[in-house]
Write a protein that holds these residues in place. Sequence first.
Motif, PDB file in Angstrom:
ATOM      1  N   GLN B  29       0.731  -1.172  -0.088  1.00  0.00           N
ATOM      2  CA  GLN B  29      -0.294  -0.276  -0.367  1.00  0.00           C
ATOM      3  C   GLN B  29       1.030   0.803   0.494  1.00  0.00           C
ATOM      4  OE1 GLN B  29      -1.983  -0.346   4.497  1.00  0.00           O
ATOM      5  NE2 GLN B  29      -0.950   1.810   5.042  1.00  0.00           N
ATOM      6  N   SER B  33      -2.746   7.224   1.324  1.00  0.00           N
ATOM      7  CA  SER B  33      -4.039   6.170   1.260  1.00  0.00           C
ATOM      8  C   SER B  33      -4.284   4.803   1.770  1.00  0.00           C
ATOM      9  CB  SER B  33      -4.082   5.898  -0.559  1.00  0.00           C
ATOM     10  OG  SER B  33      -2.420   5.268  -1.185  1.00  0.00           O
ATOM     11  N   GLY B  34      -3.578   4.510   1.366  1.00  0.00           N
ATOM     12  CA  GLY B  34      -3.790   2.824   2.330  1.00  0.00           C
ATOM     13  C   GLY B  34      -5.126   1.834   1.997  1.00  0.00           C
ATOM     14  N   VAL B  35      -5.227   0.652   2.438  1.00  0.00           N
ATOM     15  CA  VAL B  35      -5.697   0.229   1.434  1.00  0.00           C
ATOM     16  C   VAL B  35      -7.439   0.545   1.420  1.00  0.00           C
ATOM     17  CG1 VAL B  35      -6.456  -2.624   1.210  1.00  0.00           C
ATOM     18  CG2 VAL B  35      -4.483  -2.118   2.105  1.00  0.00           C
ATOM     19  N   ILE B  36      -7.807   0.490   1.853  1.00  0.00           N
ATOM     20  CA  ILE B  36      -9.079   0.846   1.463  1.00  0.00           C
ATOM     21  C   ILE B  36      -9.541   1.846   0.269  1.00  0.00           C
ATOM     22  CG2 ILE B  36     -10.783   1.825   2.784  1.00  0.00           C
ATOM     23  CD1 ILE B  36     -10.555   0.333   6.076  1.00  0.00           C
ATOM     24  N   LYS B  37      -8.807   3.482   0.827  1.00  0.00           N
ATOM     25  CA  LYS B  37      -8.555   4.580  -0.146  1.00  0.00           C
ATOM     26  C   LYS B  37      -8.807   3.860  -1.472  1.00  0.00           C
ATOM     27  CE  LYS B  37      -7.792   8.847   1.387  1.00  0.00           C
ATOM     28  NZ  LYS B  37      -6.530   9.798   1.687  1.00  0.00           N
TER      29      LYS B  37
END
Lengths: 127, 361
Positions: B29, B33-37
């Motif tokens: 990731q 951001s990160g996984v969800i975004k």
Amino acid sequence: MTKATELKFSKSHEWVLFDGDKVRIGLSDYAQDQLGDIVFIDLPDEGDDVTKGESFADIESVKAVSEAYSPITATVTAVNEELLDSPELINTAPLDSWLIEVEGVDEIEDLLSAEEYKKFCEESEEA
Amino acid sequence: MDLKTPLYDAHLEAGGKMVSFAGYTLPVQYKDSGVIKEHLAVRNQVGLFDVSHMGEVVYEGKDALANLQYVLTNDFSNLEVGRVRYTLMCNENGGVIDDLLVYKCSDEKYLLVVNAANRAKDVAWMKEHLFGEVEFSDQSDQFVQIALQGASAKEIIGKLTKEEEIPKKYYSFTENANVGGVTCLLSRTGYTGEFGYELYCKPEDGIKLWNLLLKTGQEFGIIPCGLGARDTLRLEAGMPLYGHEMTEEITPLETDLNFAVKMKKEDFIGKKALIDKGEPKITRIGLQLTDRGIVREGADVYFHDKKIGQTTSGTMCPFINKACAMALVEKNSVEIGSPIEVEVRGKKIKAEVVTIPFVKK
């Protein structure tokens, strides 16, 4: 907002806040950053006992499940119910998102200061 | 020591959290951001993935087609030049060695895209079974592969490529497209359940193409996405993943990939075993938790207290905001809507059988 310097830290990446007889336990900023987006947590019930060095909660991020370990042997007097609906608060405000509150501390492991913990994390990054 | 893709420096610059995956160092990731975004960017706008770890092999020659017909389960006899087809490659017992894509470049040239983790195994297997007039080559190191996924991919590619060079149909491609000055194989494929393209270019053009797509995609809200989002997107789209829904011990028929197995085709490796095994006794289902929690792979699945199978992968699906999993269970044991239970760390959690894909758009 809680500052790291008000807290003590375990080597398994929990923070501990002492307030008289009550002790609150949460996840460190380093831990939440490593886990990524947290989507579910499973906490113990009020009245349960937690044991030093043993797991007391499942923390599920999108990526994987991990556990939170109690640095203290004590009895749970409260759990942070807000996190059950909004586990992502651990990502956005880790030091204000306590997981459990305990009383009747029996045993407690050696904890690190914020400064020592920061160094500990940096060293484990390099290893 | 893990390999770096030619885009490694670009990932570091973008704050990629690098992990080891299938012999490569790749971003799981990105910091901002990160996984969800990243997952939501692909579902709502567009995202960019480095998938250079995927392997590319080429069959060339008069008997290229005959080789593919024998070593793979799908039928390529009616595949047109410029089209792509999904297939499995089976062992003699009918277990899956890998799942892959076949690109038909000409009557005598086919490009196959295989899973990174299986590349060495696949190449050895393919070489072992070569026959007739055919040249086989592993060209994995000669390609950077980038996946541009999400509805806005259409506009981005439209700004960089001549209309006639853009593949129109799903699973079609243009071999030598000019995308903003970079020569690419441009295909309308992907692994996210969204509209999108995959681009294959020379390693030395990789960074240029990556940056060009990011820059052109800026106005559409493009962000780079990592392996984490790739996995949540494919799961939410109900796409099977090798090592989870497919293994050398599971036949394609047992995991409901019948569409890619052409039993009427003359002969292929594994066909006899598939016939001998008869009707599969297990099937793949989708499930959605109705209780709180997350279920991963390897969890036992129960219906009326009877164990009927195990989950093969599972996570939180960000777009539908539900915890989902796929499982292999006894055939005809449950139907859509059946209430089931999944055992997670000793606790039984309620779930419901739902249709795959989980995301409906």
